[in-house]
Design a protein around this motif. Structure first.
Motif, PDB file in Angstrom:
ATOM      1  N   ALA A 213       0.851  -1.191   0.000  1.00 40.56           N
ATOM      2  CA  ALA A 213       0.000   0.000   0.000  1.00 40.56           C
ATOM      3  C   ALA A 213       0.884   1.238   0.000  1.00 40.56           C
ATOM      4  O   ALA A 213       1.904   1.277   0.692  1.00 40.56           O
ATOM      5  N   THR A 214       0.505   2.243  -0.789  1.00 37.82           N
ATOM      6  CA  THR A 214       1.227   3.510  -0.718  1.00 37.82           C
ATOM      7  C   THR A 214       1.348   3.925   0.744  1.00 37.82           C
ATOM      8  O   THR A 214       0.375   3.896   1.486  1.00 37.82           O
ATOM      9  N   HIS A 215       2.546   4.294   1.157  1.00 36.81           N
ATOM     10  CA  HIS A 215       2.753   4.595   2.571  1.00 36.81           C
ATOM     11  C   HIS A 215       1.938   5.825   2.973  1.00 36.81           C
ATOM     12  O   HIS A 215       1.993   6.864   2.324  1.00 36.81           O
ATOM     13  N   HIS A 216       1.181   5.675   4.066  1.00 37.89           N
ATOM     14  CA  HIS A 216       0.261   6.737   4.470  1.00 37.89           C
ATOM     15  C   HIS A 216       0.991   8.036   4.788  1.00 37.89           C
ATOM     16  O   HIS A 216       0.472   9.127   4.553  1.00 37.89           O
ATOM     17  N   GLN A 217       2.219   7.945   5.318  1.00 38.55           N
ATOM     18  CA  GLN A 217       2.956   9.161   5.632  1.00 38.55           C
ATOM     19  C   GLN A 217       3.437   9.868   4.367  1.00 38.55           C
ATOM     20  O   GLN A 217       3.580  11.095   4.358  1.00 38.55           O
ATOM     21  N   LYS A 218       3.676   9.111   3.311  1.00 39.79           N
ATOM     22  CA  LYS A 218       4.054   9.720   2.045  1.00 39.79           C
ATOM     23  C   LYS A 218       2.844  10.383   1.379  1.00 39.79           C
ATOM     24  O   LYS A 218       2.974  11.437   0.754  1.00 39.79           O
ATOM     25  N   LEU A 219       1.676   9.763   1.514  1.00 37.55           N
ATOM     26  CA  LEU A 219       0.468  10.399   0.989  1.00 37.55           C
ATOM     27  C   LEU A 219       0.183  11.692   1.727  1.00 37.55           C
ATOM     28  O   LEU A 219      -0.177  12.701   1.136  1.00 37.55           O
ATOM     29  N   GLY A 220       0.321  11.651   3.058  1.00 37.47           N
ATOM     30  CA  GLY A 220       0.228  12.859   3.861  1.00 37.47           C
ATOM     31  C   GLY A 220      -1.192  13.296   4.175  1.00 37.47           C
ATOM     32  O   GLY A 220      -2.174  12.720   3.711  1.00 37.47           O
ATOM     33  N   GLY A 221      -1.273  14.363   5.006  1.00 37.27           N
ATOM     34  CA  GLY A 221      -2.543  14.984   5.357  1.00 37.27           C
ATOM     35  C   GLY A 221      -3.543  14.010   5.925  1.00 37.27           C
ATOM     36  O   GLY A 221      -3.197  13.082   6.662  1.00 37.27           O
ATOM     37  N   GLU A 222      -4.802  14.198   5.571  1.00 33.98           N
ATOM     38  CA  GLU A 222      -5.866  13.266   5.965  1.00 33.98           C
ATOM     39  C   GLU A 222      -6.023  12.149   4.950  1.00 33.98           C
ATOM     40  O   GLU A 222      -6.652  11.130   5.236  1.00 33.98           O
ATOM     41  N   LEU A 223      -5.454  12.338   3.759  1.00 29.99           N
ATOM     42  CA  LEU A 223      -5.579  11.328   2.706  1.00 29.99           C
ATOM     43  C   LEU A 223      -4.874  10.036   3.093  1.00 29.99           C
ATOM     44  O   LEU A 223      -5.425   8.940   2.912  1.00 29.99           O
ATOM     45  N   GLY A 224      -3.646  10.147   3.637  1.00 27.23           N
ATOM     46  CA  GLY A 224      -2.898   8.955   4.029  1.00 27.23           C
ATOM     47  C   GLY A 224      -3.587   8.133   5.100  1.00 27.23           C
ATOM     48  O   GLY A 224      -3.803   6.922   4.927  1.00 27.23           O
ATOM     49  N   MET A 265       8.509   1.176   2.037  1.00 30.43           N
ATOM     50  CA  MET A 265       8.463   2.611   1.752  1.00 30.43           C
ATOM     51  C   MET A 265       8.645   2.801   0.253  1.00 30.43           C
ATOM     52  O   MET A 265       9.733   2.596  -0.286  1.00 30.43           O
ATOM     53  N   ASP A 266       7.569   3.162  -0.428  1.00 30.69           N
ATOM     54  CA  ASP A 266       7.589   3.212  -1.892  1.00 30.69           C
ATOM     55  C   ASP A 266       8.048   4.590  -2.364  1.00 30.69           C
ATOM     56  O   ASP A 266       7.271   5.527  -2.476  1.00 30.69           O
ATOM     57  N   TYR A 267       9.343   4.670  -2.672  1.00 30.72           N
ATOM     58  CA  TYR A 267       9.929   5.915  -3.160  1.00 30.72           C
ATOM     59  C   TYR A 267       9.452   6.199  -4.594  1.00 30.72           C
ATOM     60  O   TYR A 267       8.907   5.317  -5.264  1.00 30.72           O
ATOM     61  N   PRO A 268       9.670   7.414  -5.081  1.00 33.27           N
ATOM     62  CA  PRO A 268       9.101   7.793  -6.392  1.00 33.27           C
ATOM     63  C   PRO A 268       9.596   6.994  -7.587  1.00 33.27           C
ATOM     64  O   PRO A 268       8.986   7.061  -8.651  1.00 33.27           O
ATOM     65  N   ARG A 269      10.668   6.239  -7.433  1.00 34.60           N
ATOM     66  CA  ARG A 269      11.103   5.392  -8.550  1.00 34.60           C
ATOM     67  C   ARG A 269      10.074   4.291  -8.839  1.00 34.60           C
ATOM     68  O   ARG A 269      10.017   3.764  -9.951  1.00 34.60           O
ATOM     69  N   TYR A 270       9.297   3.924  -7.814  1.00 32.82           N
ATOM     70  CA  TYR A 270       8.300   2.859  -7.946  1.00 32.82           C
ATOM     71  C   TYR A 270       6.949   3.436  -8.386  1.00 32.82           C
ATOM     72  O   TYR A 270       6.644   4.603  -8.147  1.00 32.82           O
ATOM     73  N   SER A 271       6.112   2.597  -8.951  1.00 33.87           N
ATOM     74  CA  SER A 271       4.845   3.073  -9.522  1.00 33.87           C
ATOM     75  C   SER A 271       3.951   3.734  -8.483  1.00 33.87           C
ATOM     76  O   SER A 271       3.422   4.828  -8.711  1.00 33.87           O
TER      77      SER A 271
END
Length: 575
Positions: A213-224, A265-271
């Motif tokens: 799952a996209t890491h919630h802290q990377k999504l940020g705000g209330e969205l993550g 932790m899905d860094y920007p190199r990953y989809s």
């Protein structure tokens, strides 16, 4: 009566023929075969010709020379994405990024067929888009052996693309035509939710379905937190209700999972890390490589269906949270560039595994890991999800990129970044970076020798810019893309991917026998410089004993030292 019976039999025959017509290549096989690239494209073309709710569109080229396609399903038959985004959500599916992991290719063909024929209830508020096979070159390089650890299908594509790039490391640096075409698709489609279908490597366990799952802290705000605490649990609960247990991607290799594992932790190199930069909720199904192919295809299908059901019910909430998330990335706010796993924060994850142990290897005579499937277990294991910021940066009002760095400008433009060229030469007060330290990989990685552990010094100065240089406001939807690419200390920054390596080499130097006299005059004319030199000699014995080092030091303090060396050529205009 006889005539009626004939009509009934004829109708049943037509229905059977019609059903056979829409069988996918996978369904026509033995349950352990996946469609070829040609079969996949032909099938979606057939659906496009058969149903007004499906449209197949060729997009940009790939390294193979073949174009990517998108296939759109919309029961309202509206294929204009600007109109769609006014009041409906978009789900983007990506398949075959690693063609040796083809589960999503076959599952998506069945999904579209079932939506078009009414076997599945078509959503009113969700438009579905899929890339049938992203890595076309890899799909054409078909074989039966390169996935040495995988249980089926009988033959499949290769992980590397036509130029041997792993496309799931290329989303930010975009060395391939595939990635550049994907960026165009992503900006056109602007998905609210993104699913990239895969098959796992790693440990053995009872699950057929795992997920990143996209890491919630990377999504940020209330969205993550919404994705972590509401959306994903609801989708997984729906799957469980239909008989599929799921667990997070088991992020370990050649170890037992009993000791626990961490969220990827899905860094920007990953989809999914790429999608996160645009506030798109992303997930990566990872079916288990050791399970039979048919159950893997089924759970991939089920996950996509459960996701559609959830999006359909909650599309307004998802779209609103995406829009609201931009409020967290305004000039003057802090943005985390580097994260570190926080081992003090741990949850207990109920895990369905197999007992693992070690026995003597028949090859080496050394201990080797094995799993005993006759000993399944259900127990709690530590699961680490929380990361702590280790490097933050203040978001500037704008970045300024000189027009000479066209390689960066080209990708910024491709990824939908709004840039304004200066209409005249002007001097602007900016923050500038000088690279003070960095490490470089000793081995090639995806066509690069990337940098890491980058450090910079910062100063405020007035810099002369020229007409045509680009000023890029951070008050735009793609601000996170700017931060992840233009901040050199970000792990996947353009700097770390070698975009600016020309600044790491001096272009001019001095001949010592000439500069000796120049340096002596500099010291004579500048008492402060002479005092600084004497102080450094007192503090550094090796320096004091090296005439070469002292001459170089004076050169670096002088007007003769080139300003471009280690000067990062992207500037920050502060609020």
């Amino acid at each position: 009566m006889k005539k009626s019976l004939v009509l009934i039999l004829f109708s049943l025959q037509l229905m059977a023929q019609n059903n056979d017509k829409y069988l996918t290549p996978y369904e026509k096989g033995n349950g352990n075969q996946t469609a070829t690239y040609a079969e996949t494209i032909a099938y979606f073309k057939m659906l496009d010709n058969s149903f007004e709710t499906i449209q197949m569109v060729p997009m940009g080229l790939t390294d193979s020379g073949e174009p990517l396609h998108i296939v759109i399903f919309d029961p309202q038959k509206n294929f204009d994405f600007k109109a769609i985004h006014k009041n409906r959500a978009v789900l983007l599916l990506n398949n075959g990024i690693h063609p040796g992991e083809p589960d999503g290719i076959d599952a998506t063909m069945m999904l579209y067929r079932d939506l078009a024929t009414g076997k599945l209830k078509a959503p009113d508020n969700t438009v579905i888009v899929n890339i049938p096979i992203y890595n076309i070159g890899g799909a054409l390089n078909r074989n039966s052996h390169t996935r040495a650890n995988q249980n089926g299908p009988e033959s499949y594509g290769f992980r590397g693309n036509a130029r041997n790039y792993d496309l799931n490391r290329d989303f930010l640096k975009s060395d391939t035509k595939n990635s550049r075409s994907f960026a165009e698709i992503f900006q056109k489609v602007n998905p609210d939710v993104f699913i990239d279908n895969h098959v796992s490597n790693g440990a053995d366990y009872q699950y057929t379905f795992t997920y990143i799952a996209t890491h919630h802290q990377k999504l940020g705000g209330e969205l993550g937190p919404y994705f972590k605490n509401d959306m994903l649990p609801a989708i997984l609960a729906d799957m469980k209700k239909h008989g599929t247990e799921a667990t997070p991607y088991v992020n370990i290799h050649d170890q037992k999972p009993d000791g626990g594992f961490e969220q990827f932790m899905d860094y920007p190199r990953y989809s999914t890390g790429y999608a996160s930069m645009f506030n798109t909720i992303g997930s990566m199904p990872e079916t288990h490589m050791l399970k039979d192919y048919a159950p893997r295809v089924k759970v991939t299908y089920d996950y996509m269906v459960a996701s559609i059901v959830y999006i359909e019910k909650n599309y307004k909430k998802i779209k609103q949270l995406r829009a609201d998330n931009l409020k967290n990335y305004q000039p003057g706010m802090k943005y985390t560039l580097l994260w570190e796993l926080d081992k003090t924060k741990v949850t207990q994850l109920e895990f369905l595994g197999y007992e693992g142990d070690y026995k003597t290897s028949e090859i080496s005579g050394k201990p080797r890991l094995y799993y005993d499937r006759s000993k399944p277990f259900k127990k709690n294991v530590p699961y680490y999800q929380e990361y702590s910021p280790v490097k933050e940066v203040t978001i500037p009002e704008a970045y300024i990129v000189p027009k000479s760095w066209w390689n960066a400008i080209e990708l910024l433009n491709l990824n939908g970044v709004d840039m304004q060229p200066l209409d005249r030469d002007m001097e602007i007060e900016v923050e500038s970076y000088r690279i003070t330290d960095y490490k470089t990989s000793s081995n090639a990685y995806e066509g690069h020798y990337p940098h890491n552990s980058t450090k910079v010094s910062v100063k405020t100065e007035k810099v002369q810019f020229h007409k045509g240089d680009f000023i890029i406001s951070t008050k735009q939807p793609n601000v996170k893309y700017l931060l992840e690419t233009l901040e050199p200390e970000a792990p996947d920054s353009y700097f770390n991917w070698n975009f600016f390596d020309a600044i790491l080499q001096q272009k001019e130097y001095f001949s010592a026998y000439v500069f000796e006299d120049t340096a002596a005059k500099l010291l004579k004319d500048d008492p402060k410089l002479k005092a600084a030199l004497e102080k450094k000699k007192q503090e550094d014995k090796a320096f004091a004993e090296s005439g070469e080092a002292q001459l170089d030091w004076i050169y670096r303090q002088s007007v003769y030292y080139e300003k471009s060396y280690l000067q990062y050529p992207v500037y920050r205009k502060m609020k």
